[in-house]
Write a protein that holds these residues in place. Structure first.
Motif, PDB file in Angstrom:
ATOM      1  N   ILE A   1       0.366  -0.620   0.077  1.00 29.57           N
ATOM      2  CA  ILE A   1       0.212   0.046   0.120  1.00 29.57           C
ATOM      3  C   ILE A   1       0.729   1.174   0.463  1.00 29.57           C
ATOM      4  CG2 ILE A   1      -0.206   0.030   2.782  1.00 29.57           C
ATOM      5  CD1 ILE A   1      -2.889   1.061   1.765  1.00 29.57           C
ATOM      6  N   THR A   2       0.356   2.474  -0.735  1.00 26.88           N
ATOM      7  CA  THR A   2       1.332   3.034  -1.272  1.00 26.88           C
ATOM      8  C   THR A   2       1.046   4.504   0.191  1.00 26.88           C
ATOM      9  OG1 THR A   2      -0.119   4.734  -2.614  1.00 26.88           O
ATOM     10  CG2 THR A   2       1.781   3.363  -3.608  1.00 26.88           C
ATOM     11  N   ARG A   3       1.470   5.097   0.160  1.00 30.49           N
ATOM     12  CA  ARG A   3       1.165   6.268   1.025  1.00 30.49           C
ATOM     13  C   ARG A   3      -0.082   7.061   1.135  1.00 30.49           C
ATOM     14  NH1 ARG A   3       5.126  11.718   1.576  1.00 30.49           N
ATOM     15  NH2 ARG A   3       6.579   9.887   2.239  1.00 30.49           N
ATOM     16  N   ASP A   4      -0.614   7.220  -0.853  1.00 29.93           N
ATOM     17  CA  ASP A   4      -2.001   7.647  -1.231  1.00 29.93           C
ATOM     18  C   ASP A   4      -3.052   6.551  -1.385  1.00 29.93           C
ATOM     19  OD1 ASP A   4      -0.237   9.222  -3.565  1.00 29.93           O
ATOM     20  OD2 ASP A   4      -0.578   9.550  -1.530  1.00 29.93           O
ATOM     21  N   GLY A   5      -2.407   4.921  -0.409  1.00 37.19           N
ATOM     22  CA  GLY A   5      -3.632   4.053  -0.601  1.00 37.19           C
ATOM     23  C   GLY A   5      -3.588   3.239  -1.529  1.00 37.19           C
ATOM     24  N   VAL A   6      -2.549   4.060  -3.095  1.00 40.35           N
ATOM     25  CA  VAL A   6      -2.699   2.219  -3.614  1.00 40.35           C
ATOM     26  C   VAL A   6      -2.358   1.169  -3.373  1.00 40.35           C
ATOM     27  CG1 VAL A   6      -2.484   1.845  -6.095  1.00 40.35           C
ATOM     28  CG2 VAL A   6      -2.503   4.651  -5.421  1.00 40.35           C
ATOM     29  N   THR A   7      -2.884   0.150  -2.939  1.00 42.65           N
ATOM     30  CA  THR A   7      -2.653  -1.510  -2.954  1.00 42.65           C
ATOM     31  C   THR A   7      -2.821  -2.117  -4.627  1.00 42.65           C
ATOM     32  OG1 THR A   7      -5.802  -2.221  -3.139  1.00 42.65           O
ATOM     33  CG2 THR A   7      -4.421  -0.995  -0.814  1.00 42.65           C
ATOM     34  N   ASN A   8      -1.583  -3.294  -3.971  1.00 49.33           N
ATOM     35  CA  ASN A   8      -1.665  -4.700  -4.746  1.00 49.33           C
ATOM     36  C   ASN A   8      -1.307  -5.530  -4.019  1.00 49.33           C
ATOM     37  OD1 ASN A   8      -0.533  -5.051  -6.988  1.00 49.33           O
ATOM     38  ND2 ASN A   8       1.783  -5.063  -5.664  1.00 49.33           N
ATOM     39  N   TYR A   9      -2.091  -7.245  -4.739  1.00 51.80           N
ATOM     40  CA  TYR A   9      -1.936  -8.100  -3.890  1.00 51.80           C
ATOM     41  C   TYR A   9      -1.631  -9.122  -5.342  1.00 51.80           C
ATOM     42  CZ  TYR A   9      -5.060  -5.757  -1.101  1.00 51.80           C
ATOM     43  OH  TYR A   9      -6.288  -4.624  -0.098  1.00 51.80           O
ATOM     44  N   ALA A  10      -0.478  -9.638  -4.258  1.00 53.20           N
ATOM     45  CA  ALA A  10      -0.018 -11.414  -4.941  1.00 53.20           C
ATOM     46  C   ALA A  10      -1.983 -12.022  -5.658  1.00 53.20           C
ATOM     47  CB  ALA A  10       0.327 -11.930  -4.016  1.00 53.20           C
ATOM     48  N   ASP A  11      -1.794 -12.283  -6.756  1.00 57.22           N
ATOM     49  CA  ASP A  11      -3.148 -13.486  -7.393  1.00 57.22           C
ATOM     50  C   ASP A  11      -3.307 -13.951  -5.901  1.00 57.22           C
ATOM     51  OD1 ASP A  11      -1.784 -13.507 -10.709  1.00 57.22           O
ATOM     52  OD2 ASP A  11      -2.714 -11.742  -9.145  1.00 57.22           O
ATOM     53  N   SER A  12      -2.551 -14.651  -5.837  1.00 55.37           N
ATOM     54  CA  SER A  12      -2.630 -15.784  -4.664  1.00 55.37           C
ATOM     55  C   SER A  12      -3.779 -16.074  -3.865  1.00 55.37           C
ATOM     56  CB  SER A  12      -1.569 -16.519  -3.690  1.00 55.37           C
ATOM     57  OG  SER A  12      -1.233 -15.759  -3.508  1.00 55.37           O
ATOM     58  N   VAL A  13      -3.764 -14.047  -3.675  1.00 57.41           N
ATOM     59  CA  VAL A  13      -4.573 -13.642  -1.939  1.00 57.41           C
ATOM     60  C   VAL A  13      -5.793 -12.485  -2.273  1.00 57.41           C
ATOM     61  CG1 VAL A  13      -2.634 -14.008  -0.580  1.00 57.41           C
ATOM     62  CG2 VAL A  13      -3.256 -11.661  -0.878  1.00 57.41           C
ATOM     63  N   LYS A  14      -6.045 -12.447  -3.637  1.00 55.73           N
ATOM     64  CA  LYS A  14      -6.634 -11.500  -4.271  1.00 55.73           C
ATOM     65  C   LYS A  14      -7.815 -11.725  -3.863  1.00 55.73           C
ATOM     66  CE  LYS A  14      -4.210  -9.299  -8.240  1.00 55.73           C
ATOM     67  NZ  LYS A  14      -4.194  -9.143  -9.668  1.00 55.73           N
ATOM     68  N   GLY A  15      -8.991 -11.586  -3.155  1.00 55.19           N
ATOM     69  CA  GLY A  15     -10.127 -11.974  -2.005  1.00 55.19           C
ATOM     70  C   GLY A  15      -9.911 -12.136  -1.255  1.00 55.19           C
ATOM     71  N   ARG A  16      -9.312 -12.572  -0.612  1.00 55.01           N
ATOM     72  CA  ARG A  16      -8.821 -12.874   0.443  1.00 55.01           C
ATOM     73  C   ARG A  16      -8.811 -12.143   1.476  1.00 55.01           C
ATOM     74  NH1 ARG A  16      -6.032 -17.685   1.524  1.00 55.01           N
ATOM     75  NH2 ARG A  16      -4.798 -17.039   0.029  1.00 55.01           N
ATOM     76  N   PHE A  17      -7.074 -11.162   1.354  1.00 52.41           N
ATOM     77  CA  PHE A  17      -6.415 -10.803   2.291  1.00 52.41           C
ATOM     78  C   PHE A  17      -6.785  -9.242   1.539  1.00 52.41           C
ATOM     79  CE2 PHE A  17      -3.050 -13.656   3.014  1.00 52.41           C
ATOM     80  CZ  PHE A  17      -3.805 -14.693   3.049  1.00 52.41           C
ATOM     81  N   THR A  18      -7.063  -8.171   3.029  1.00 55.72           N
ATOM     82  CA  THR A  18      -7.090  -6.686   2.571  1.00 55.72           C
ATOM     83  C   THR A  18      -6.192  -6.201   3.471  1.00 55.72           C
ATOM     84  OG1 THR A  18      -9.853  -7.765   2.327  1.00 55.72           O
ATOM     85  CG2 THR A  18      -8.656  -4.795   3.102  1.00 55.72           C
ATOM     86  N   ILE A  19      -5.320  -5.045   2.608  1.00 55.27           N
ATOM     87  CA  ILE A  19      -4.574  -4.214   3.194  1.00 55.27           C
ATOM     88  C   ILE A  19      -4.618  -2.950   4.392  1.00 55.27           C
ATOM     89  CG2 ILE A  19      -2.816  -3.043   1.239  1.00 55.27           C
ATOM     90  CD1 ILE A  19      -0.065  -3.574   2.857  1.00 55.27           C
ATOM     91  N   SER A  20      -4.575  -2.537   4.615  1.00 54.55           N
ATOM     92  CA  SER A  20      -5.191  -1.337   5.234  1.00 54.55           C
ATOM     93  C   SER A  20      -3.748  -0.366   6.081  1.00 54.55           C
ATOM     94  CB  SER A  20      -6.239  -0.563   5.460  1.00 54.55           C
ATOM     95  OG  SER A  20      -6.008  -1.786   7.079  1.00 54.55           O
TER      96      SER A  20
END
Length: 117
Positions: free
Chosen positions: A51-70
């Motif tokens: 997650i960037t300072r501006d709140g842009v997030t990126n996920y590994a394909d293996s965790v998309k839809g299951r994990f959330t970074i904040s």
């Protein structure tokens, strides 16, 4: 300098949830990107989410839809909410802070997540 302390790991059954926390201190104003990585036994460390300072997030394909970074800037803390956990999510999870101006990455010591089947 940036110091990172992870917490929230533990043992959970498959299908369960955990929330990891990463508390940052030091030159936190200089941090551009915060990320979670994981390393399973015998495997390379891999990016889980960022997650960037501006709140842009990126996920590994293996965790998309299951994990959330904040992130909570008032608490200088980044979270990783992990739902629908699978045994293959078992790993040591590490927090990383990137400071572009310094050209530096800072790492926490990690927290262990074990998912039983």
């Amino acid at each position: 300098q940036v110091q990172l302390v992870e917490s929230g790991g533990g043992l959970v059954q498959a299908g369960g949830s955990l929330r990891l926390s990463c508390a940052a201190s030091g030159s936190i104003f200089s941090i551009n990107v915060m990320a979670w990585y994981r390393q399973a036994p015998g495997k390379h460390r891999e990016l889980v989410a960022s997650i960037t300072r501006d709140g842009v997030t990126n996920y590994a394909d293996s965790v998309k839809g299951r994990f959330t970074i904040s992130r909570d800037n008032t608490k200088n803390t980044v979270y990783l909410q992990m739902n629908s956990l699978k045994p293959e999510d078992t790993a040591a999870y590490y927090c990383k802070a990137t400071v572009l101006n310094y050209g530096m990455d800072y790492w926490g010591k990690g927290t262990l997540v074990t998912v039983s089947s």
